[in-house]
Design an enzyme around this catalytic site. Structure first.
Site, mmCIF file in Angstrom:
data_model
loop_
_atom_site.group_PDB
_atom_site.id
_atom_site.type_symbol
_atom_site.label_atom_id
_atom_site.label_comp_id
_atom_site.label_asym_id
_atom_site.label_seq_id
_atom_site.Cartn_x
_atom_site.Cartn_y
_atom_site.Cartn_z
ATOM 1 N N GLY A 1 -0.290 -5.397 0.114
ATOM 2 C CA GLY A 1 -1.421 -5.310 -0.851
ATOM 3 C C GLY A 1 -0.978 -5.910 -2.227
ATOM 4 O O GLY A 1 -1.924 -6.198 -3.086
ATOM 5 N N ALA B 1 0.840 -1.234 0.075
ATOM 6 C CA ALA B 1 0.248 0.018 0.173
ATOM 7 C C ALA B 1 0.991 1.276 0.086
ATOM 8 O O ALA B 1 2.045 1.277 0.246
ATOM 9 C CB ALA B 1 -0.986 0.025 1.134
ATOM 10 N N GLU C 1 2.399 -6.297 6.789
ATOM 11 C CA GLU C 1 2.002 -5.250 7.672
ATOM 12 C C GLU C 1 2.168 -5.115 9.049
ATOM 13 O O GLU C 1 1.810 -3.887 9.750
ATOM 14 C CB GLU C 1 0.332 -5.447 7.220
ATOM 15 C CG GLU C 1 0.116 -5.251 5.862
ATOM 16 C CD GLU C 1 -0.033 -6.494 5.112
ATOM 17 O OE1 GLU C 1 -0.585 -6.461 3.812
ATOM 18 O OE2 GLU C 1 0.901 -7.418 5.334
ATOM 19 N N GLU D 1 -1.693 -9.569 -1.756
ATOM 20 C CA GLU D 1 -3.027 -10.013 -2.016
ATOM 21 C C GLU D 1 -3.616 -9.609 -3.247
ATOM 22 O O GLU D 1 -4.527 -10.344 -3.851
ATOM 23 C CB GLU D 1 -3.706 -8.815 -0.966
ATOM 24 C CG GLU D 1 -3.334 -9.130 0.512
ATOM 25 C CD GLU D 1 -3.520 -8.163 1.585
ATOM 26 O OE1 GLU D 1 -4.234 -8.638 2.578
ATOM 27 O OE2 GLU D 1 -3.651 -6.900 1.371
#
Length: 256
Positions: free
Chosen positions: A107, A64, A130, A110
């Protein structure tokens, strides 16, 4: 039309490339919004049979956009585009192929796991870091990674920051194949093209059936598969496919 992604068609394959190289393709809300719009457009385009999502050789997506996260409040996050963008990809009817090279962190990992298959270059690296920010994965990382590699390895990745190499990811079933870095995008496009050439209705029904295998018990999954099979059996494409096989010619699919 797009500021942080590049979009083009390669035959019956739609290609979406993340394009924030200076930020290692960090997933900003704006980028995710554009990605969702591009995937939705390809998913609705009858001329497209499969979709490839790629970054560049150095990074698929390094996670992210942390600066954006730092400046985002919880109410803003709840109404933002991040979750809705992931949902667009999750609900895509056409095959999604991730072409991953370099970093696929947070992310980015993911995002790759949201796709149906993953082609990785030898330099690909997968991680969910994270916890180093006082967070946990929020785009499906705890669920999809655990389903793919098992509880113990998933917890090592998520809690201890272990980074999986491309070859480790292949060994644990996280990616489909590993190829030299100079070939990873070409390989992903070829795989997507092979999928795009198949009967589109059958491809959608099969994708839905395979998805059910991870969500429900065997009996319910078999019942769902049977229902999907019957839908395919009654289609014009089934009639065309069997006719073309008998006549020894290439079928002409109509998607119905």
């Amino acid at each position: 039309m797009y500021q942080s992604i590049r979009v083009e068609s390669r035959g019956r394959v739609g290609l979406v490339q993340l394009n924030r190289p200076q930020q290692l393709n960090a997933l900003s809300s704006a980028m995710l919004g554009e990605l969702a719009r591009a995937v939705r457009a390809f998913d609705e385009d009858e001329a497209i049979g499969a979709i490839v999502i790629a970054g560049n050789e150095r990074a698929f997506a390094a996670g992210a956009d942390i600066l954006e996260f730092q400046q985002t409040s919880l109410p803003e996050l709840l109404k933002g585009e991040r979750a809705s963008a992931y949902e667009v990809l999750r609900r895509a009817r056409k095959p999604l192929v991730a072409a991953v090279s370099g970093y696929a962190y947070g992310g980015g990992c993911e995002l790759a796991m949201l796709c149906d298959v993953i082609v990785a270059s030898e330099t690909a690296r997968f991680a969910q870091p994270e916890i180093n920010l006082g967070l946990i994965p929020g785009g499906g990382g705890t669920q999809r990674l655990t389903r793919q590699v098992g509880k113990y390895l998933a917890l090592e990745v998520i809690l201890a920051g272990r980074v999986l190499t491309a070859w480790e990811a292949l060994r644990h079933g996280l990616v489909n194949r590993v190829v030299p870095v100079e070939l990873y995008l070409e390989e992903a496009l070829e795989l997507a093209q092979a999928m795009a050439e198949r009967a589109p209705l059958a491809a959608r029904l099969a994708k839905e059936a395979v998805g059910q295998a991870l969500e429900v018990g065997l009996e319910e999954g078999l019942a769902f598969e049977r229902a999907q099979f019957l839908l395919a059996f009654g289609s014009e494409d089934k009639a065309e496919g069997t006719r073309a096989f008998v006549e020894k010619r290439k079928p002409v699919w109509k998607g119905r």
